[in-house]
Write an enzyme that holds these catalytic residues in place. Sequence first.
Site, PDB file in Angstrom:
ATOM      1  N   ILE A   1       0.853  -1.195   0.000  1.00  0.00           N
ATOM      2  CA  ILE A   1       0.000   0.000   0.000  1.00  0.00           C
ATOM      3  C   ILE A   1       0.887   1.242   0.000  1.00  0.00           C
ATOM      4  CG2 ILE A   1      -1.704   1.298   1.351  1.00  0.00           C
ATOM      5  CD1 ILE A   1      -2.884  -1.433   2.176  1.00  0.00           C
TER       6      ILE A   1
ATOM      7  N   HIS B   1      -7.919  -4.515  -9.372  1.00  0.00           N
ATOM      8  CA  HIS B   1      -8.334  -5.269  -8.186  1.00  0.00           C
ATOM      9  C   HIS B   1      -9.268  -6.401  -8.634  1.00  0.00           C
ATOM     10  CE1 HIS B   1      -9.123  -6.097  -4.008  1.00  0.00           C
ATOM     11  NE2 HIS B   1     -10.395  -6.229  -4.333  1.00  0.00           N
TER      12      HIS B   1
HETATM   13  C1  GAR Z   1      -4.152 -10.248  -9.778  1.00  0.00           C
HETATM   14  O1  GAR Z   1      -5.275 -11.070  -9.662  1.00  0.00           O
HETATM   15  C2  GAR Z   1      -4.457  -8.846  -9.281  1.00  0.00           C
HETATM   16  O2  GAR Z   1      -5.749  -8.423  -9.598  1.00  0.00           O
HETATM   17  C3  GAR Z   1      -4.320  -9.038  -7.801  1.00  0.00           C
HETATM   18  O3  GAR Z   1      -3.188  -9.877  -7.659  1.00  0.00           O
HETATM   19  C4  GAR Z   1      -3.045 -10.699  -8.820  1.00  0.00           C
HETATM   20  C5  GAR Z   1      -1.660 -10.513  -9.399  1.00  0.00           C
HETATM   21  O4  GAR Z   1      -1.421 -11.420 -10.445  1.00  0.00           O
HETATM   22  N1  GAR Z   1      -4.152  -7.779  -7.125  1.00  0.00           N
HETATM   23  C6  GAR Z   1      -4.627  -7.522  -5.915  1.00  0.00           C
HETATM   24  O5  GAR Z   1      -5.194  -8.353  -5.226  1.00  0.00           O
HETATM   25  C7  GAR Z   1      -4.401  -6.102  -5.409  1.00  0.00           C
HETATM   26  N2  GAR Z   1      -5.199  -5.833  -4.270  1.00  0.00           N
HETATM   27  P1  GAR Z   1      -0.281 -11.165 -11.537  1.00  0.00           P
HETATM   28  O6  GAR Z   1       1.020 -10.903 -10.792  1.00  0.00           O
HETATM   29  O7  GAR Z   1      -0.218 -12.462 -12.304  1.00  0.00           O
HETATM   30  O8  GAR Z   1      -0.688 -10.014 -12.395  1.00  0.00           O
END
Ligand code: GAR
Length: 205
Positions: free
Chosen positions: A95, A112
């Site tokens: 954050i 998100h």
């Molecule tokens: C994704 O699902 C993104 O939306 C989430 O983490 C994952 C990352 O995947 N983000 C959150 O939860 C933020 N609060 P990635 O590294 O494969 O893009």
Amino acid sequence: MLKARIAVLVSGGGTNLQALMDAEKSGIIKSGEIRLVVSNNSNAYALKRAEIAGIPSACITKKEYGKQEGFEKALLELLAENGIELIVLAGFMSILSADFVNHYKNRIINIHPSLIPSFCGKGFYGLKVHEAALEYGVKVTGATVHFVNEVPDGGRIIMQKAVDILPHDTPEALQKRVMEQAEWVILPRAAEQISAEIINAREKN
Ligand code: GAR
């Protein structure tokens, strides 16, 4: 026309980063260019993805720079050095302080994995979001791209896409479907929209 200079901040696997890089290649993102990838985790596979794509990357950790303040100072310096105009948080699991976001007002966007205002805010990240949606029993979830302000997941919504929950979903299966059907679609589109706005704003000045 000079494209908007984008930095993508990551922490993990980087599938959203991949979607952004692919979208730039295919022309979905035409008003912006990804100039820098920054990870707060040296083991993030996202760093490998940046290397393969030939995009400059850096790793800045809180451990190395001494808590939030030092970390954000180093990050701000790096972004300024690269003339970054738009910051895209793509699975960035840290954050940012009010002080940091004020440096880039309406110039930081985040993906998100739920339909905000459901299942968001402090403690809702990654798989936890999908576990909470399944536990609650909602029948529709999705993803949201929003501006980042001082409230976690609280900034103005830019784009959303809904995804159905299926009868025997697991958190992992749901996470994968939300990524494929929603995140990888709306994050590049939103990045293009804000990049175009940045270019327009430049012309007016
Ligand atoms: C994704 O699902 C993104 O939306 C989430 O983490 C994952 C990352 O995947 N983000 C959150 O939860 C933020 N609060 P990635 O590294 O494969 O893009």
